[in-house]
Design an enzyme around this catalytic site. Sequence first.
Site, PDB file in Angstrom:
ATOM      1  N   GLY A  47       0.832  -1.160   0.051  1.00  0.00           N
ATOM      2  CA  GLY A  47      -0.031  -0.070   0.012  1.00  0.00           C
ATOM      3  C   GLY A  47       0.679   1.270  -0.006  1.00  0.00           C
ATOM      4  O   GLY A  47       1.838   1.285   0.884  1.00  0.00           O
ATOM      5  N   ALA A  48       0.662   2.042  -0.794  1.00  0.00           N
ATOM      6  CA  ALA A  48       1.738   3.269  -1.304  1.00  0.00           C
ATOM      7  C   ALA A  48       1.896   4.070   0.124  1.00  0.00           C
ATOM      8  O   ALA A  48       3.219   4.129   0.491  1.00  0.00           O
ATOM      9  CB  ALA A  48       1.089   4.246  -2.331  1.00  0.00           C
ATOM     10  N   ASP A 218      -1.525   4.583  -6.241  1.00  0.00           N
ATOM     11  CA  ASP A 218       0.045   4.676  -5.976  1.00  0.00           C
ATOM     12  C   ASP A 218       0.743   5.884  -6.626  1.00  0.00           C
ATOM     13  O   ASP A 218       1.953   6.207  -6.277  1.00  0.00           O
ATOM     14  CB  ASP A 218       0.622   3.473  -6.743  1.00  0.00           C
ATOM     15  N   ASN A 228      -2.863   2.868 -10.195  1.00  0.00           N
ATOM     16  CA  ASN A 228      -3.520   2.016  -8.892  1.00  0.00           C
ATOM     17  C   ASN A 228      -3.318   0.650  -9.542  1.00  0.00           C
ATOM     18  O   ASN A 228      -3.151   0.272 -10.502  1.00  0.00           O
ATOM     19  CB  ASN A 228      -4.863   2.450  -8.823  1.00  0.00           C
TER      20      ASN A 228
END
Length: 321
Positions: A47-48, A218, A228
């Site tokens: 997860g970014a 992202d 994403n």
Amino acid sequence: MTNIRLSANEDSIIILDQRKLPGKIEYLELRTAEEMYDAIKLLKVRGAPAIGIFAAYAVYVLSKTTKNVSELRAAADCVKSARPTAVNLAWAVERMLKSSDLRAECHAIHDEDVQMCKRISEYGLDLIKDGDGILTHCNAGPLATSRYGTGLGPLILGSERGFKFKVYADETRPLLQGARITALELMNVGVDVTLICDNMANVVMSQGKINAVFVGCDRVAANRDVANKVGTCTLAILAKHYGIPFYVFCPSSTIDSSAKSGADFVIEERDSGEITDLYFAERVAPVGVKCFNPSFDVTPASLITAIVTEFGVEWLSPSRS
Ligand code: MRU
């Protein structure tokens, strides 16, 4: 579940191993740049925003074992090279290396993410109403960030305030972040969540079950194209067909103004074993079959209704709101 924290004597990072969810709650302790690289590369932490927070703690921990600035830069570059698409990783490493107080800076990056997720969640909650059906893809919840999340933040905050949303979670092939993590996070806080396979989004949209699509991202380009999890753009195309608003949620640290458009993004390509073997009891594809496994796709700005950051809602297609 705490996804990332420093150990008590601050010489290692403790993370929840997200590959094992939902079956096992296992924590890992990481000390070296190689272990930290692997943790990001193999999606033990993912997860970014969470990768950015992790990278900030990584630089702080590595500063204790490296002898000088150039050794720290080399170790930090190793961590930074683990995944190319989420801009938060490089952003956090560079911010840390510019700081004169690494301990304060890594805690600031973490604390700011908590605040940003809360603000994003408040803005997002204003976009929907009690009882709405929301479709989401991959995982943009607390485990992908710090608290609340981005794409899931409004749904979790709303549920705390008594809203009853009906969330549809794409399973998100091939690494199943929707099935393994989004479904778990929403069930844990009592949000009504229904799991669907990625290729069922058209069915729930066509049946009128979806009032909005909520996703994290992202990287956002200057022209507002968004990277994403692969499959996101497919949902945006479907949403446009059905006239369903398509919202993207992220902290402003995910905006990369140096990228003019999505064409400038580096899209991570991952191992074919994720498609053919991983998460199956037996291999499902013929040995030797060619595979293509891009981890992200780019949704053009023209398909996005609005991007929500901690600063508010940036409308891109107001006519569809
Ligand atoms: O490969 P992953 O699991 O790191 O991909 C995660 C996503 O695509 C998320 O939507 C994105 O990072 C935003 S997380 C708030």
